[in-house]
Design an enzyme around this catalytic site. Structure first.
Site, PDB file in Angstrom:
ATOM      1  N   ASP A  12       0.859  -8.272  13.473  1.00 33.18           N
ATOM      2  CA  ASP A  12       0.188  -6.994  14.109  1.00 33.18           C
ATOM      3  C   ASP A  12      -1.254  -6.806  13.382  1.00 33.18           C
ATOM      4  O   ASP A  12      -1.980  -5.966  13.756  1.00 33.18           O
ATOM      5  CB  ASP A  12       0.871  -6.030  14.158  1.00 33.18           C
ATOM      6  CG  ASP A  12       1.061  -5.438  12.888  1.00 33.18           C
ATOM      7  OD1 ASP A  12       1.837  -5.557  11.905  1.00 33.18           O
ATOM      8  OD2 ASP A  12       0.704  -3.916  12.697  1.00 33.18           O
ATOM      9  N   ASP A  24       6.366 -10.746  10.911  1.00 37.92           N
ATOM     10  CA  ASP A  24       6.039  -9.470  10.176  1.00 37.92           C
ATOM     11  C   ASP A  24       6.835  -8.455  10.614  1.00 37.92           C
ATOM     12  O   ASP A  24       7.740  -8.628  11.682  1.00 37.92           O
ATOM     13  CB  ASP A  24       4.662  -8.992  10.512  1.00 37.92           C
ATOM     14  CG  ASP A  24       4.291  -7.774   9.868  1.00 37.92           C
ATOM     15  OD1 ASP A  24       4.628  -7.605   8.584  1.00 37.92           O
ATOM     16  OD2 ASP A  24       3.906  -6.819  10.597  1.00 37.92           O
ATOM     17  N   ASP A  50       6.789  -4.228   9.936  1.00 42.94           N
ATOM     18  CA  ASP A  50       6.106  -3.015  10.432  1.00 42.94           C
ATOM     19  C   ASP A  50       5.202  -2.991  11.450  1.00 42.94           C
ATOM     20  O   ASP A  50       4.211  -3.973  10.998  1.00 42.94           O
ATOM     21  CB  ASP A  50       5.800  -2.066   9.244  1.00 42.94           C
ATOM     22  CG  ASP A  50       6.953  -2.034   8.273  1.00 42.94           C
ATOM     23  OD1 ASP A  50       7.695  -1.016   8.542  1.00 42.94           O
ATOM     24  OD2 ASP A  50       7.476  -2.675   7.345  1.00 42.94           O
TER      25      ASP A  50
END
Length: 272
Positions: free
Chosen positions: A182, A19, A21
């Site tokens: 995240d 991922d 961001d």
């Protein structure tokens, strides 16, 4: 033994998907600035950076709707107003990323994986138009052979379509792959694809501890995977060393390319 090997029965993964961001970069300050610019132009009160931190992770259209509604549910937002606001937001965010930073340990970890010959891909819900330029601005673009944005495909995470697509392109199985993210969307996408998932504790999981989503491991710094700091992992005999392979140029997966392969992907996905 590295943490990567501990997660995959003593073998290095052949593919690691990331991922963006909240995993590789902290983009909240610039996203919040774009949101505030949008709200100001629409005569709305400011949202505040902590609210923006809570709202991101599901793509720009939903972020804009949440900002207009002032809540996670994004309720009672007029479609025409949301479309106008999204255009303002996109233009504002396109203006620069001076406040975005790379998290500690990221560059070192990506360099280590590259040295081991592990292929890497980026799968993000951020709009496609921003991804490659932002990676280059952060000096991360050279690490990724495949890049999939949030509007590249008809589906975005937590749908696993992008993970299946990249694994197909790389010629690897879920058992040979790893996803690093995240948020809940990342964990759900990895589980749906049958891929082990490592989650970073510092990300943007809408204010909830990422451990609640039960990823395969939760770490505080990507370098923990290099140092072999996953305490719960068993001692496993290492397999054969993986040597660096010659790399092709980066493939930015665009909507045009996606339409060419969607039929083949669908067939492969349902056989997997």
């Amino acid at each position: 033994m590295s943490g990567f090997e501990q997660l995959l029965q003593g073998q290095l993964p052949k593919l690691v998907m990331f991922d963006l961001d909240g995993t590789l970069i902290d983009s909240v300050p610039d996203l919040a600035t774009a949101v505030e610019t949008m709200l100001l132009k629409l005569g709305r009160p400011p949202a505040g950076i902590e609210n923006v931190r809570m709202w991101i992770g599901n793509g720009a259209p939903l972020l804009v709707r949440r900002a207009l509604a002032g809540n996670m549910q994004a309720s009672d937002v007029d479609d025409a107003e949301a479309e106008k606001a999204l255009e303002i937001f996109m233009d504002a965010y396109d203006g620069g990323h001076d406040q975005t930073t790379v998290y500690p340990g990221v560059r070192e970890s990506l360099k280590w994986l590259q040295k081991q010959g592990v292929e890497m891909a980026l799968i993000t819900n951020k709009p496609e138009r921003f991804v490659a330029p932002l990676l280059d601005e952060m000096k991360l673009g050279r690490f990724f052979r495949w890049i999939v944005g949030g509007d590249t495909m008809p589906q975005k995470k937590p749908d696993p379509a992008a993970l299946f697509f990249v694994m197909k392109m790389a010629g690897v199985t879920p058992a040979q792959s790893l996803f690093v993210g995240d948020s809940r969307n990342d964990v759900l996408a990895a589980k749906a694809a049958g891929v082990r998932c490592v989650a970073l504790s510092y990300g943007y999981n809408h204010g909830r501890p990422i451990a609640e989503e039960s990823p395969d491991a939760v770490i505080d710094n990507l370098q923990e995977l290099i140092a072999g700091c996953l305490d719960s992992a068993p001692e496993i005999t290492l397999g054969a060393s993986v040597h660096p392979s010659q790399r092709d140029s980066i493939v930015v997966v665009t909507r045009k390319l996606w339409m060419k392969v969607i039929k083949a992907l669908a067939r492969w996905r349902w056989r997997a």
